[in-house]
Design an enzyme around this catalytic site. Structure first.
Site, PDB file in Angstrom:
ATOM      1  N   CYS A  83       1.586  -1.368  16.222  1.00 33.11           N
ATOM      2  CA  CYS A  83       2.868  -1.840  15.697  1.00 33.11           C
ATOM      3  C   CYS A  83       3.673  -0.627  15.254  1.00 33.11           C
ATOM      4  O   CYS A  83       3.114   0.448  15.050  1.00 33.11           O
ATOM      5  CB  CYS A  83       2.672  -2.825  14.546  1.00 33.11           C
ATOM      6  SG  CYS A  83       1.790  -2.171  13.123  1.00 33.11           S
ATOM      7  N   HIS A 125       0.839  -1.196   0.000  1.00 38.49           N
ATOM      8  CA  HIS A 125       0.000   0.000   0.000  1.00 38.49           C
ATOM      9  C   HIS A 125       0.876   1.248   0.000  1.00 38.49           C
ATOM     10  O   HIS A 125       2.050   1.207   0.378  1.00 38.49           O
ATOM     11  CB  HIS A 125      -0.938   0.011   1.212  1.00 38.49           C
ATOM     12  CG  HIS A 125      -0.221  -0.080   2.514  1.00 38.49           C
ATOM     13  ND1 HIS A 125       0.109  -1.292   3.100  1.00 38.49           N
ATOM     14  CD2 HIS A 125       0.244   0.869   3.360  1.00 38.49           C
ATOM     15  CE1 HIS A 125       0.728  -1.074   4.238  1.00 38.49           C
ATOM     16  NE2 HIS A 125       0.835   0.225   4.418  1.00 38.49           N
TER      17      HIS A 125
END
Length: 630
Positions: free
Chosen positions: A169, A66
């Site tokens: 994360c 992405h």
């Protein structure tokens, strides 16, 4: 969201790709053929740039490449299936077979994050990946993707209690949302309600309230990044990595329910809060300073080179013959210097509000540094730029975080936020801040005129302090223009004091970086900027010290002021005069000052004082910070 971004023509169930590069090219081609990309090559470059941050291959044969890119005409998702699988570098070492390429416009909404969040719920759905890989037609695949998940009939009633989850994360993307979905699914299967906070790249979402934390039976912190743990004091808490709930959410919840109460250190909380506040402000300032330094160095050294080689002392100051090559060099340097202050403000705003803050930050910095907008002889200099950057940054951030209709939302980052931000900061400087600045300059000039017949020691302290305070800002400019005006009346001793004070700040910072190297008081970028500052100081360019003052004003500005005072007072005491409107060693060496050697002694004394005071203050501040965090 996902239903708006995917259609049958963006799905390929039989990719020809045999490696990762081919997958990217084939999926990008799908997007380009559907008019979703304006520049395929640029989009691929942005995809690879995102991949450099961290591999987007995940477990179970799924990959999620992405990018946010200016080459994206409209947000979309291309989906591909490789029957044999390719080596994508996935975390489990297995071949990747299912690929979702998410294209999101740069500066627009965070479509890629929203799509990743929705995809997460599908990817952890029992049997979804296998069913999708076995789809034989694009319509069938699309139907599987858009189908609402069925709630299992045998799920227990969610009445056993309430849980809180925290996921995050380092990249703040896929694992954050996969872990959140896994926790929600695991809690439902165990009969618990749960609220999951996600610490993603678009910030903290769904944070629990104090009341929710109070009623929680247990808290699962599955994070690979720092989160505020103090709020969970006294609750059952388990801390683990973000991948743990993806593989065994129910087991993790069971452990949390039997975990001991979390004990938080209140002193650590205070230090964390102070550190967090300082680190945010420091990061914003440093973003502006780091982008400003190349303009300071380029402009300063070009001007220094032009004046040192092509300059000649005249009654109007250091001048370069019109039409000469050195005049062109000087002009280029002036361009860089003109952009320096707007760049500082613009990139402070950018650090706070991202791209929507850049344009209004640059505009605010330009207006802040150009006194003509509000009837002042000089702008507010780097101090005004910092104020402008911070104000417009927070304002634009506020504008962009409001809730807008879905038809208006795409216009917010490219039109609404930049325009309102520009109008806000312009009006603030022109109608609110500007008048006091103009009045201040008039008052300072009147004060200097009234002091001109009094004690030269006191005048030296005031002139020197103003010269060293803001390096090109209103205080510096008033002192300089006053001294230049006194030349016309034959009183050249004022310009003599200013000429000795002007180079002290940059020369002092250059010397400080040399002396302070062994104490680790300066960052690597400052050490390099110190060399340029020294060169600028030699030809009387006080702006060479601005990056240091912007980065650590509490240490640098007092040091500059004290050193400049010393130089100015000594110059008055020695009776040094200067007949040109410029300062620095170059003026003394070119014969514009009556006592060049004594003038150099004054400058040297001020330089040493500035360097020593700066190092002392930095050491004191460093020791104080270390003591506070010990």
């Amino acid at each position: 969201m996902i239903t708006d971004l995917i259609n049958e023509k963006l799905i390929c169930l039989n990719l020809k790709a045999t490696n990762k590069d081919d997958v990217f090219a084939e999926l990008a081609d799908l997007l380009h053929r559907q008019g979703k990309l304006s520049d395929k090559s640029q989009f691929l470059a942005d995809i690879y740039a995102r991949e450099e941050i961290g591999n987007t291959g995940f477990e179970d044969g799924v990959a999620l490449p992405h990018a946010k890119s200016k080459a994206v005409a409209s947000p979309a998702v291309a989906i591909g299936v490789s029957k044999t699988g390719i080596d994508y570098g996935a975390e489990d070492g297995q071949p990747s077979k299912l690929f979702f390429m998410i294209a999101s416009p740069d500066g627009g909404s965070d479509h890629h994050i929203e799509v990743l969040a929705e995809l997460s719920s599908k990817l952890i759905e029992e049997g979804f990946i296998e069913r999708f890989l076995n789809a034989t037609t694009e319509p069938q695949a699309l139907e599987l993707l858009l189908a609402k998940p069925e709630t299992p009939a045998d799920l227990p009633e969610a009445n056993k209690g309430f849980l809180i989850g925290v996921t995050g994360c380092p990249a703040g993307v896929a694992h954050t949302y996969l872990a959140a979905e896994a926790l929600e699914k695991g809690a439902a299967e165990l009969g618990y309600q749960i609220k999951v906070e996600t610490n993603g790249s678009i910030g903290v979402k769904n944070a629990p309230s104090a009341d929710e934390i109070a009623k929680a039976d247990a808290i699962i912190v599955a994070c690979d990044k720092q989160v505020d743990m103090y709020r969970f004091a006294g609750k059952k808490v388990i801390e683990t990595g973000v991948k743990a709930p993806i593989s065994d959410a129910k087991g993790l919840i069971e452990k949390a329910l039997h975990a001991p109460a979390f004990v938080a250190d209140p002193n650590a909380k205070k230090a964390e809060d102070k550190s967090s506040t300082r680190s945010d402000l420091y990061r914003y300032l440093m973003n502006g300073v780091s982008h400003m330094i190349p303009f300071v160095v380029t402009g300063g050294l070009l001007i220094a080179l032009a004046l040192a080689i092509g300059g000649q002392p005249t009654e109007a100051g250091m001048a370069i013959p019109e039409g000469s090559m050195w005049q062109k060099v000087l002009d280029v340097g002036v361009v860089a210097f003109t952009l320096m202050i707007p760049i500082l403000a613009g990139y402070i705003a950018y650090a706070i509000a991202d791209r929507p803050g850049l344009a209004p930050g640059l505009i605010g910095g330009w207006i802040a540094n150009n006194g003509s907008f509000y009837g002042a002889e000089a702008g507010t200099g780097f101090i005004g730029a910092i104020v402008a950057g911070l104000l417009v940054g927070y304002f634009v951030k506020w504008v962009t975080t409001r809730n807008y209709h879905k038809f208006i939302q795409p216009l917010v980052p490219i039109m609404i936020a930049p325009i309102t931000g520009s109008l806000f900061i312009s009006a603030l400087f022109i109608f609110v801040i500007g008048a006091p600045i103009a009045s201040l300059m008039d008052s300072l000039n009147a004060m200097l005129i009234s002091m001109s017949t009094g004690s030269v020691i006191l005048l030296g302290i005031v002139l020197g302090g103003m010269a060293g305070f803001d390096m090109g800002g209103p205080f510096n400019k008033v002192a300089f223009l006053f001294s230049v005006g006194m030349i016309a009346s034959g009183q050249t001793q004022f310009m003599g004091a200013m000429a000795c004070a002007i180079p002290v700040a940059p020369l002092g910072m250059g010397l400080a970086t040399v002396l302070g190297r062994k104490f680790n008081l300066f960052e690597e970028s400052e050490l390099e900027a110190g060399k340029a500052a020294g060169a600028m100081g030699l030809v009387g360019i006080s702006e060479g010290a601005i990056p240091f003052a912007a980065q650590d004003p509490m240490s640098v500005i007092p040091a500059n002021v004290v050193g400049s005072m010393v130089a100015a007072v000594m110059a008055f005491s020695f009776g040094i005069t200067n007949s040109v409107a410029h300062g620095g060693p170059v003026v003394a060496l070119l014969g514009a000052m009556n006592k060049p050697l004594l003038a150099l002694v004054c400058m040297a004394a001020g330089t040493v004082v500035t360097a020593l005071v700066c190092i002392s203050l930095k050491k004191m501040r460093t020791a104080k910070v270390q003591l506070a965090t010990a």
